[in-house]
Write a protein that holds these residues in place. Structure first.
Motif, PDB file in Angstrom:
ATOM      1  N   ASP A  20     -38.274  11.512 -36.550  1.00 20.21           N
ATOM      2  CA  ASP A  20     -37.984  10.320 -37.359  1.00 20.21           C
ATOM      3  C   ASP A  20     -36.692  10.502 -38.145  1.00 20.21           C
ATOM      4  OD1 ASP A  20     -40.323   9.240 -36.408  1.00 20.21           O
ATOM      5  OD2 ASP A  20     -41.496   9.734 -38.184  1.00 20.21           O
ATOM      6  N   LEU A  21     -36.481  11.701 -38.679  1.00 19.03           N
ATOM      7  CA  LEU A  21     -35.271  12.000 -39.439  1.00 19.03           C
ATOM      8  C   LEU A  21     -34.033  11.916 -38.550  1.00 19.03           C
ATOM      9  CD1 LEU A  21     -34.268  12.970 -42.261  1.00 19.03           C
ATOM     10  CD2 LEU A  21     -34.407  15.296 -41.361  1.00 19.03           C
ATOM     11  N   ILE A  22     -34.118  12.484 -37.351  1.00 18.40           N
ATOM     12  CA  ILE A  22     -33.000  12.423 -36.403  1.00 18.40           C
ATOM     13  C   ILE A  22     -32.714  10.977 -36.016  1.00 18.40           C
ATOM     14  CG2 ILE A  22     -32.242  13.068 -34.086  1.00 18.40           C
ATOM     15  CD1 ILE A  22     -33.869  15.650 -34.417  1.00 18.40           C
ATOM     16  N   TYR A  34     -22.513   7.124 -45.094  1.00 21.86           N
ATOM     17  CA  TYR A  34     -23.832   7.738 -44.867  1.00 21.86           C
ATOM     18  C   TYR A  34     -23.681   9.239 -44.669  1.00 21.86           C
ATOM     19  CZ  TYR A  34     -28.316   8.916 -42.736  1.00 21.86           C
ATOM     20  OH  TYR A  34     -29.520   9.499 -42.450  1.00 21.86           O
ATOM     21  N   LYS A  35     -24.629  10.000 -45.212  1.00 19.89           N
ATOM     22  CA  LYS A  35     -24.600  11.453 -45.116  1.00 19.89           C
ATOM     23  C   LYS A  35     -25.808  11.957 -44.329  1.00 19.89           C
ATOM     24  CE  LYS A  35     -20.826  11.614 -47.083  1.00 19.89           C
ATOM     25  NZ  LYS A  35     -19.671  11.908 -46.221  1.00 19.89           N
ATOM     26  N   THR A  36     -25.531  12.895 -43.430  1.00 16.68           N
ATOM     27  CA  THR A  36     -26.558  13.424 -42.540  1.00 16.68           C
ATOM     28  C   THR A  36     -27.675  14.108 -43.326  1.00 16.68           C
ATOM     29  OG1 THR A  36     -24.882  13.783 -40.841  1.00 16.68           O
ATOM     30  CG2 THR A  36     -26.952  14.955 -40.580  1.00 16.68           C
ATOM     31  N   ARG A  37     -28.912  13.881 -42.895  1.00 16.86           N
ATOM     32  CA  ARG A  37     -30.064  14.602 -43.433  1.00 16.86           C
ATOM     33  C   ARG A  37     -30.468  15.672 -42.428  1.00 16.86           C
ATOM     34  NH1 ARG A  37     -28.332  10.034 -46.066  1.00 16.86           N
ATOM     35  NH2 ARG A  37     -29.916   9.064 -47.366  1.00 16.86           N
ATOM     36  N   ASN A  38     -30.665  16.882 -42.904  1.00 15.37           N
ATOM     37  CA  ASN A  38     -31.075  17.994 -42.052  1.00 15.37           C
ATOM     38  C   ASN A  38     -32.448  18.487 -42.478  1.00 15.37           C
ATOM     39  OD1 ASN A  38     -28.568  18.126 -40.587  1.00 15.37           O
ATOM     40  ND2 ASN A  38     -27.650  19.092 -42.388  1.00 15.37           N
ATOM     41  N   ALA A  39     -33.261  18.874 -41.493  1.00 13.73           N
ATOM     42  CA  ALA A  39     -34.633  19.322 -41.755  1.00 13.73           C
ATOM     43  C   ALA A  39     -34.719  20.838 -41.661  1.00 13.73           C
ATOM     44  CB  ALA A  39     -35.599  18.676 -40.771  1.00 13.73           C
ATOM     45  N   ASP A  40     -35.386  21.440 -42.621  1.00  9.34           N
ATOM     46  CA  ASP A  40     -35.677  22.878 -42.605  1.00  9.34           C
ATOM     47  C   ASP A  40     -37.181  23.063 -42.485  1.00  9.34           C
ATOM     48  OD1 ASP A  40     -33.048  23.565 -42.845  1.00  9.34           O
ATOM     49  OD2 ASP A  40     -33.110  23.841 -45.020  1.00  9.34           O
TER      50      ASP A  40
END
Length: 272
Positions: A20-22, A34-40
């Motif tokens: 969903d984040l991607i 817009y700024k990229t959200r990255n998942a850890d």
């Protein structure tokens, strides 16, 4: 349900959140600022199973006896990448782009009768009419843009408006130029702590819970702007597509784990 099936099911749920984040990153690849959200990801609780009666090298053993079994993985945190995106020229006098990473505009947002300061990289500004023949500098959603002395409000009826590289807002009335306001920008010292609120905006978290002071997360800085231009999204499409493929494969592997475990349990139940 077996332990393996439980681990796979928990991990699949978290992988879906990453997909969903991607998808959100890809959908906003053309969104200004817009700024990229990255998942850890992080591991869930690990359980120690002591199933060794006579462990090898028991006297000099440095690791615990038995087998360490995890409980799957979870989405540990979502981090915001405030690095610069490509700058595009628009020629519009109210378009300004931030030229430094981690710098942010300040805006005032009122929701449910609560007014708070939020932050954005979107420098596409507009003028909203007010009473007494005045106008206010706002975002495309109508939120006031904050300057050195709060919302930027000035008299209408000018011939031309411009925003300089250091944030000064000047209007021309006939042959005279008047300074009517000054944009105030801040720098996110710890951008990972900012919370996304939608509409391409961010807010500060609850500082008391985190044990931080305001100045440890946000600090005022001198504006470094580019007038007549906007910052594109910093989403790397090739990277996001690669992340999506890897995440989908991980999801498939975990789904296969459940089906394989189910088949094995079926075979065991058929034994006589």
């Amino acid at each position: 349900m077996s332990r393996i099936m439980t681990q796979a099911a928990v991990t699949m749920n978290q992988l879906q959140n990453k997909l969903d984040l991607i998808g959100n990153n890809l959908a906003n690849s053309d969104t200004t600022g817009y700024k990229t959200r990255n998942a850890d990801f992080s591991s869930l609780l690990v359980q120690q199973i002591n199933n060794m009666n006579n462990p090898a090298n028991a006297d000099g053993r440095l690791t615990p006896d038995g087998i360490r079994v995890g409980s799957g993985a979870k989405l540990g945190s979502i981090n915001i990448d405030l690095s610069l995106g490509a700058i595009k020229e628009t020629g519009r006098s109210l378009d300004v782009a931030l030229q430094q990473s981690n710098h942010l505009f300040q805006i005032q947002v009122t929701e449910n009768d609560v007014t708070e300061t939020r932050y954005t990289r979107d420098g596409s500004f507009y003028l909203s009419p007010m009473d007494n023949n005045q106008v206010m500098l706002t975002t495309k959603d109508g939120h006031p843009v904050l300057g050195a002395n709060g919302p930027i409000v000035f008299a209408d009826g000018f011939d031309e408006i411009s925003i300089s590289e250091n944030g000064l807002i000047n209007v021309r009335r006939g042959n005279q130029t008047e300074l009517v306001g000054e944009l105030e920008t801040v720098e996110a010292i710890r951008p990972r702590l900012l919370e996304a609120t939608g509409d391409n905006n961010f807010r500060l978290p609850n500082l008391a819970e985190l044990g931080y002071q305001f100045g440890e997360i946000i600090q005022g800085v001198d504006p470094s702007l580019r007038s007549g231009a906007l910052e594109n999204s910093n989403v790397d499409l090739s990277k996001q597509m690669s992340e999506m493929i890897l995440t989908q494969r991980a999801y498939q592997f975990n789904a296969r784990t459940i089906s394989t475990s189910d088949q094995m349990m079926g075979l065991i139940n058929q034994l006589r």
